[in-house]
Write a protein that holds these residues in place. Sequence first.
Motif, PDB file in Angstrom:
ATOM      1  N   GLY A  54      44.269  46.414  43.669  1.00 46.96           N
ATOM      2  CA  GLY A  54      44.914  45.461  42.670  1.00 46.96           C
ATOM      3  C   GLY A  54      45.425  46.304  41.316  1.00 46.96           C
ATOM      4  N   THR A  55      44.957  45.864  40.162  1.00 49.96           N
ATOM      5  CA  THR A  55      45.418  46.511  39.036  1.00 49.96           C
ATOM      6  C   THR A  55      44.453  47.609  38.626  1.00 49.96           C
ATOM      7  OG1 THR A  55      44.277  45.061  37.688  1.00 49.96           O
ATOM      8  CG2 THR A  55      46.461  44.253  38.071  1.00 49.96           C
ATOM      9  N   ILE A  79      50.255  47.963  41.598  1.00 55.34           N
ATOM     10  CA  ILE A  79      50.222  49.411  41.342  1.00 55.34           C
ATOM     11  C   ILE A  79      50.748  49.758  40.081  1.00 55.34           C
ATOM     12  CG2 ILE A  79      51.090  51.959  42.273  1.00 55.34           C
ATOM     13  CD1 ILE A  79      48.569  50.606  43.641  1.00 55.34           C
ATOM     14  N   ALA A  80      52.100  49.017  39.647  1.00 56.46           N
ATOM     15  CA  ALA A  80      52.566  49.367  38.601  1.00 56.46           C
ATOM     16  C   ALA A  80      52.040  49.010  37.233  1.00 56.46           C
ATOM     17  CB  ALA A  80      53.963  48.473  38.468  1.00 56.46           C
ATOM     18  N   ALA A  81      50.973  47.905  37.382  1.00 55.43           N
ATOM     19  CA  ALA A  81      49.887  47.515  36.497  1.00 55.43           C
ATOM     20  C   ALA A  81      49.101  48.812  35.999  1.00 55.43           C
ATOM     21  CB  ALA A  81      49.304  46.129  36.586  1.00 55.43           C
ATOM     22  N   LEU A  82      48.463  49.310  37.325  1.00 53.81           N
ATOM     23  CA  LEU A  82      47.613  50.396  37.003  1.00 53.81           C
ATOM     24  C   LEU A  82      48.173  51.610  36.489  1.00 53.81           C
ATOM     25  CD1 LEU A  82      44.856  51.835  37.580  1.00 53.81           C
ATOM     26  CD2 LEU A  82      45.488  52.153  40.071  1.00 53.81           C
ATOM     27  N   GLN A  83      49.427  51.903  36.907  1.00 60.07           N
ATOM     28  CA  GLN A  83      50.069  53.127  36.239  1.00 60.07           C
ATOM     29  C   GLN A  83      50.243  52.946  34.980  1.00 60.07           C
ATOM     30  OE1 GLN A  83      53.619  52.946  39.241  1.00 60.07           O
ATOM     31  NE2 GLN A  83      52.771  54.631  40.214  1.00 60.07           N
ATOM     32  N   VAL A  99      48.417  54.808  44.470  1.00 61.82           N
ATOM     33  CA  VAL A  99      49.134  55.099  45.737  1.00 61.82           C
ATOM     34  C   VAL A  99      49.648  53.374  46.312  1.00 61.82           C
ATOM     35  CG1 VAL A  99      49.320  55.479  48.269  1.00 61.82           C
ATOM     36  CG2 VAL A  99      48.018  56.946  46.484  1.00 61.82           C
ATOM     37  N   CYS A 100      51.063  53.180  46.348  1.00 66.85           N
ATOM     38  CA  CYS A 100      51.518  51.751  46.853  1.00 66.85           C
ATOM     39  C   CYS A 100      51.735  52.232  48.319  1.00 66.85           C
ATOM     40  CB  CYS A 100      52.649  51.596  45.969  1.00 66.85           C
ATOM     41  SG  CYS A 100      53.270  49.925  46.624  1.00 66.85           S
TER      42      CYS A 100
END
Length: 241
Positions: A54-55, A79-83, A99-100
Motif C-alpha cells: 500500500g502506501t 506506490i506513488a504515495a510511498l515514493q 516497486v510497482c
Amino acid sequence: MTTANNTRFNAEALSWDTNPDVLLATTLAHKAYLSHLPPPPTLSTYNVLDLGCGTGLLSLALAPSVRSLTAVDAADGMIAALQSKLASPSNPIKNVHPVCTLLTDPDDPLLALDPATQTPVPNRRFDLVVSHLVLHHIPDLPPLFQTIHGCLAPGGRVMVTDFEDFGPGARQFHPEAKMDGVERHGIRREEIRRVLEEAGFVDVKVETAFEMAKKVETEPGSGVMGPEVVFPFLICEGTRR
Ligand SMILES: C[S@@+](CC[C@H](N)C(=O)[O-])C[C@H]1O[C@@H](n2cnc3c(N)ncnc32)[C@H](O)[C@@H]1O
C-alpha cells in the motif's frame, strides 16, 4: 489480483493514511510482527519484502529495524504515495525500495535492487516476507504463497496478518459499498495452515495476533456507521526449508 482491485486501490491511495482503522491495524500488526521476530542484532541483518505494501505504512514502521525493505504493490497510486513519503526532505529512512508490480514471479527483475547498497542482485531472495491486510483481496491463495515461498532464502520466514473469518459477522468488516475487490471476509485458520503447508512451508503457526474494535454499518448498506465490533486478526507464519 483483479482489475477491480487495482482501480479501487488507486482511487483510495490518496486518502489511505487518513483512515484511523488502517492506521490502528498497522500499529497493532507492527507490534505483532516485532513480537514474533528475533530482536536485533539478528533482525538488523534481515532483507524484507512487504507484499501489498500500500502506501508503505508497515514498510516504513519496520524499515528502521531491518537491513533493507523492498515494498511491492500492484497499484501505482499506492506506490506513488510511498515514493512521495520517501522523497520528503524530512524522511530519514533510506533502506526502502518501492516497486510497482503484481508480484507473481520470485525472479521478477524489479525485486533485484538491494535497497541498502542500491546495486542489483539478480534472483535476490529475502529473509522475511510480510503482508498485512492483503489476503482478503486475493481470489486464489495457493499461487500467492507459492510466489512468497519462492521469494525466500532457505531458512527465510513468511509472516502475514489479516482479519479472521470468524463466521457471518466477519462480513461487517467492510461496509457494503466497499465490497468491490473483497474476495473473502477474512482468513480461516485451517485453510491458511493447509495453504502454507502445501506451498512447502515448515514450522507453520497460525495464531491470534491481536483484536481490533471497528465501527460497522448499523444495517448492511446503510452507509451509517454505528456499533463497534471486535475483529480478531491472525498472524500466519512458516519457514522455507
Ligand atoms: C488492503 S491494501 C493493504 C495495504 C497495506 N498493506 C496496508 O495495510 O496499509 C492491499 C494491497 O495489496 C496489493 N496487492 C494485492 N495483491 C498483490 C500482488 N500480488 N502483488 C502486489 N500487490 C498486491 C493491492 O494493490 C493493495 O494496495
